[in-house]
Design a protein around this motif. Structure first.
Motif, PDB file in Angstrom:
ATOM      1  N   ARG A  82       4.366 -36.521 -30.422  1.00  0.00           N
ATOM      2  CA  ARG A  82       3.976 -37.229 -28.892  1.00  0.00           C
ATOM      3  C   ARG A  82       2.579 -36.839 -28.746  1.00  0.00           C
ATOM      4  NH1 ARG A  82       8.551 -35.804 -24.597  1.00  0.00           N
ATOM      5  NH2 ARG A  82       8.751 -33.845 -25.962  1.00  0.00           N
ATOM      6  N   LEU A  83       2.119 -35.777 -28.848  1.00  0.00           N
ATOM      7  CA  LEU A  83       0.437 -35.413 -28.632  1.00  0.00           C
ATOM      8  C   LEU A  83      -0.140 -36.202 -29.784  1.00  0.00           C
ATOM      9  CD1 LEU A  83       0.727 -31.476 -28.453  1.00  0.00           C
ATOM     10  CD2 LEU A  83      -0.040 -33.341 -26.673  1.00  0.00           C
ATOM     11  N   GLU A  84       0.226 -36.440 -30.860  1.00  0.00           N
ATOM     12  CA  GLU A  84      -0.419 -37.167 -31.972  1.00  0.00           C
ATOM     13  C   GLU A  84      -0.508 -38.759 -31.566  1.00  0.00           C
ATOM     14  OE1 GLU A  84       1.594 -36.782 -35.579  1.00  0.00           O
ATOM     15  OE2 GLU A  84       0.709 -34.667 -36.047  1.00  0.00           O
ATOM     16  N   LEU A  85       0.485 -39.154 -30.788  1.00  0.00           N
ATOM     17  CA  LEU A  85       0.740 -40.618 -30.298  1.00  0.00           C
ATOM     18  C   LEU A  85      -0.413 -40.832 -29.234  1.00  0.00           C
ATOM     19  CD1 LEU A  85       1.762 -43.261 -30.172  1.00  0.00           C
ATOM     20  CD2 LEU A  85       3.752 -42.242 -28.656  1.00  0.00           C
ATOM     21  N   ARG A  86      -0.305 -39.720 -28.342  1.00  0.00           N
ATOM     22  CA  ARG A  86      -1.072 -39.700 -27.276  1.00  0.00           C
ATOM     23  C   ARG A  86      -2.513 -39.917 -27.671  1.00  0.00           C
ATOM     24  NH1 ARG A  86      -4.188 -36.595 -23.685  1.00  0.00           N
ATOM     25  NH2 ARG A  86      -3.786 -37.176 -21.415  1.00  0.00           N
ATOM     26  N   GLU A  87      -2.952 -38.793 -28.540  1.00  0.00           N
ATOM     27  CA  GLU A  87      -4.392 -38.792 -29.164  1.00  0.00           C
ATOM     28  C   GLU A  87      -4.839 -40.186 -29.726  1.00  0.00           C
ATOM     29  OE1 GLU A  87      -6.953 -36.417 -28.988  1.00  0.00           O
ATOM     30  OE2 GLU A  87      -5.317 -35.574 -27.636  1.00  0.00           O
ATOM     31  N   SER A  88      -3.918 -40.818 -30.362  1.00  0.00           N
ATOM     32  CA  SER A  88      -4.031 -42.435 -30.852  1.00  0.00           C
ATOM     33  C   SER A  88      -4.248 -43.165 -29.877  1.00  0.00           C
ATOM     34  CB  SER A  88      -2.863 -42.514 -31.859  1.00  0.00           C
ATOM     35  OG  SER A  88      -2.988 -43.844 -32.128  1.00  0.00           O
ATOM     36  N   LEU A  89      -3.574 -43.110 -28.900  1.00  0.00           N
ATOM     37  CA  LEU A  89      -3.873 -44.024 -27.709  1.00  0.00           C
ATOM     38  C   LEU A  89      -4.997 -43.653 -27.115  1.00  0.00           C
ATOM     39  CD1 LEU A  89      -0.074 -44.289 -26.211  1.00  0.00           C
ATOM     40  CD2 LEU A  89      -1.254 -46.001 -27.379  1.00  0.00           C
ATOM     41  N   LEU A  90      -5.485 -42.403 -26.725  1.00  0.00           N
ATOM     42  CA  LEU A  90      -6.699 -42.381 -26.198  1.00  0.00           C
ATOM     43  C   LEU A  90      -7.767 -42.911 -27.126  1.00  0.00           C
ATOM     44  CD1 LEU A  90      -6.000 -38.880 -24.795  1.00  0.00           C
ATOM     45  CD2 LEU A  90      -6.254 -40.743 -23.423  1.00  0.00           C
ATOM     46  N   SER A  91      -7.607 -42.636 -28.324  1.00  0.00           N
ATOM     47  CA  SER A  91      -8.746 -43.164 -29.269  1.00  0.00           C
ATOM     48  C   SER A  91      -8.975 -44.595 -29.084  1.00  0.00           C
ATOM     49  CB  SER A  91      -8.427 -42.727 -30.692  1.00  0.00           C
ATOM     50  OG  SER A  91      -9.120 -43.511 -31.551  1.00  0.00           O
ATOM     51  N   SER A  92      -7.517 -45.372 -29.102  1.00  0.00           N
ATOM     52  CA  SER A  92      -7.501 -46.714 -29.009  1.00  0.00           C
ATOM     53  C   SER A  92      -8.291 -47.141 -27.488  1.00  0.00           C
ATOM     54  CB  SER A  92      -5.945 -47.372 -28.890  1.00  0.00           C
ATOM     55  OG  SER A  92      -5.827 -47.184 -30.348  1.00  0.00           O
ATOM     56  N   ARG A  93      -8.247 -46.517 -26.483  1.00  0.00           N
ATOM     57  CA  ARG A  93      -8.734 -46.707 -25.156  1.00  0.00           C
ATOM     58  C   ARG A  93     -10.048 -46.474 -25.188  1.00  0.00           C
ATOM     59  NH1 ARG A  93      -7.742 -42.931 -20.211  1.00  0.00           N
ATOM     60  NH2 ARG A  93      -9.265 -41.826 -21.487  1.00  0.00           N
ATOM     61  N   ASP A  94     -10.690 -45.585 -25.702  1.00  0.00           N
ATOM     62  CA  ASP A  94     -12.134 -45.542 -26.126  1.00  0.00           C
ATOM     63  C   ASP A  94     -12.564 -46.444 -26.880  1.00  0.00           C
ATOM     64  OD1 ASP A  94     -11.858 -43.023 -24.711  1.00  0.00           O
ATOM     65  OD2 ASP A  94     -12.051 -41.672 -26.465  1.00  0.00           O
ATOM     66  N   GLN A  95     -12.145 -47.074 -27.985  1.00  0.00           N
ATOM     67  CA  GLN A  95     -12.430 -48.151 -28.701  1.00  0.00           C
ATOM     68  C   GLN A  95     -12.507 -49.376 -27.869  1.00  0.00           C
ATOM     69  OE1 GLN A  95      -9.985 -48.487 -32.197  1.00  0.00           O
ATOM     70  NE2 GLN A  95     -10.901 -46.748 -32.972  1.00  0.00           N
ATOM     71  N   LEU A  96     -11.640 -49.626 -27.134  1.00  0.00           N
ATOM     72  CA  LEU A  96     -11.624 -50.863 -26.215  1.00  0.00           C
ATOM     73  C   LEU A  96     -12.671 -50.789 -25.203  1.00  0.00           C
ATOM     74  CD1 LEU A  96      -7.780 -51.612 -25.926  1.00  0.00           C
ATOM     75  CD2 LEU A  96      -9.640 -53.006 -26.852  1.00  0.00           C
ATOM     76  N   LEU A  97     -13.034 -49.734 -24.741  1.00  0.00           N
ATOM     77  CA  LEU A  97     -13.963 -49.506 -23.556  1.00  0.00           C
ATOM     78  C   LEU A  97     -15.302 -49.747 -24.362  1.00  0.00           C
ATOM     79  CD1 LEU A  97     -12.595 -46.378 -21.695  1.00  0.00           C
ATOM     80  CD2 LEU A  97     -12.966 -48.813 -20.917  1.00  0.00           C
ATOM     81  N   LYS A  98     -15.224 -49.294 -25.670  1.00  0.00           N
ATOM     82  CA  LYS A  98     -16.791 -49.551 -26.238  1.00  0.00           C
ATOM     83  C   LYS A  98     -16.871 -50.918 -26.332  1.00  0.00           C
ATOM     84  CE  LYS A  98     -19.288 -48.024 -30.345  1.00  0.00           C
ATOM     85  NZ  LYS A  98     -20.240 -49.166 -30.249  1.00  0.00           N
ATOM     86  N   THR A  99     -15.858 -51.721 -26.913  1.00  0.00           N
ATOM     87  CA  THR A  99     -15.939 -53.161 -27.122  1.00  0.00           C
ATOM     88  C   THR A  99     -16.204 -53.662 -25.956  1.00  0.00           C
ATOM     89  OG1 THR A  99     -14.172 -52.997 -28.862  1.00  0.00           O
ATOM     90  CG2 THR A  99     -14.517 -55.060 -27.813  1.00  0.00           C
ATOM     91  N   VAL A 100     -15.669 -53.476 -24.624  1.00  0.00           N
ATOM     92  CA  VAL A 100     -15.847 -54.024 -23.383  1.00  0.00           C
ATOM     93  C   VAL A 100     -17.331 -53.847 -22.892  1.00  0.00           C
ATOM     94  CG1 VAL A 100     -15.428 -54.092 -21.059  1.00  0.00           C
ATOM     95  CG2 VAL A 100     -13.490 -54.241 -22.662  1.00  0.00           C
ATOM     96  N   SER A 101     -18.052 -52.588 -23.199  1.00  0.00           N
ATOM     97  CA  SER A 101     -19.203 -52.212 -22.860  1.00  0.00           C
ATOM     98  C   SER A 101     -20.345 -52.641 -23.705  1.00  0.00           C
ATOM     99  CB  SER A 101     -19.266 -50.605 -22.854  1.00  0.00           C
ATOM    100  OG  SER A 101     -19.299 -50.137 -24.024  1.00  0.00           O
ATOM    101  N   ASP A 102     -19.938 -53.212 -25.000  1.00  0.00           N
ATOM    102  CA  ASP A 102     -20.772 -53.917 -25.933  1.00  0.00           C
ATOM    103  C   ASP A 102     -20.862 -55.252 -25.835  1.00  0.00           C
ATOM    104  OD1 ASP A 102     -21.441 -51.283 -26.788  1.00  0.00           O
ATOM    105  OD2 ASP A 102     -20.188 -51.449 -28.570  1.00  0.00           O
ATOM    106  N   ALA A 103     -20.155 -55.932 -24.799  1.00  0.00           N
ATOM    107  CA  ALA A 103     -20.116 -57.325 -24.634  1.00  0.00           C
ATOM    108  C   ALA A 103     -21.405 -57.871 -24.463  1.00  0.00           C
ATOM    109  CB  ALA A 103     -19.266 -57.878 -23.526  1.00  0.00           C
TER     110      ALA A 103
END
Length: 111
Positions: A82-103
């Protein structure tokens, strides 16, 4: 003696924070946040077909995750998974935030 009490209280606080982080409700909230970010990212790049497919896949996976967290089997997953899953989700969130900010900006006119 006082140091032992302090150390014990710190360890208890860490355990409670981790328990809160891997609770099914926190996964549902994080999945909902990722769906919202994916929606925003999809609106930023409407012409990119491959990106739209990725966004649809993200939404589908987050819906699946939200359903899975409602099942008793999810709580039986080991803490480490569950901790690994959480870290993966946080990483995905960071990538999406980067995508949105680089628009790209929608206009060249200065506001």
């Amino acid at each position: 003696m006082i140091e032992w009490i302090k150390r014990t209280l710190r360890e208890l606080a860490v355990k409670r924070r981790i328990a809160r982080d891997i609770h099914p409700d926190s996964f549902r909230a994080l999945a909902g946040e990722l769906v919202e970010l994916a929606d925003i990212a999809a609106r930023i790049r409407p012409d990119e077909h491959a990106f739209q497919l990725r966004v649809k896949r993200i939404k589908r996976e987050m819906d699946d995750l939200a359903r899975m967290t409602g099942r008793p089997e999810f709580r039986m997953l080991p803490r480490k998974k569950r901790l690994e899953l959480r870290e993966s989700l946080l990483s995905s969130r960071d990538q999406l935030l980067k995508t949105v900010s680089d628009a790209p900006v929608p206009t060249t006119l200065r506001q």
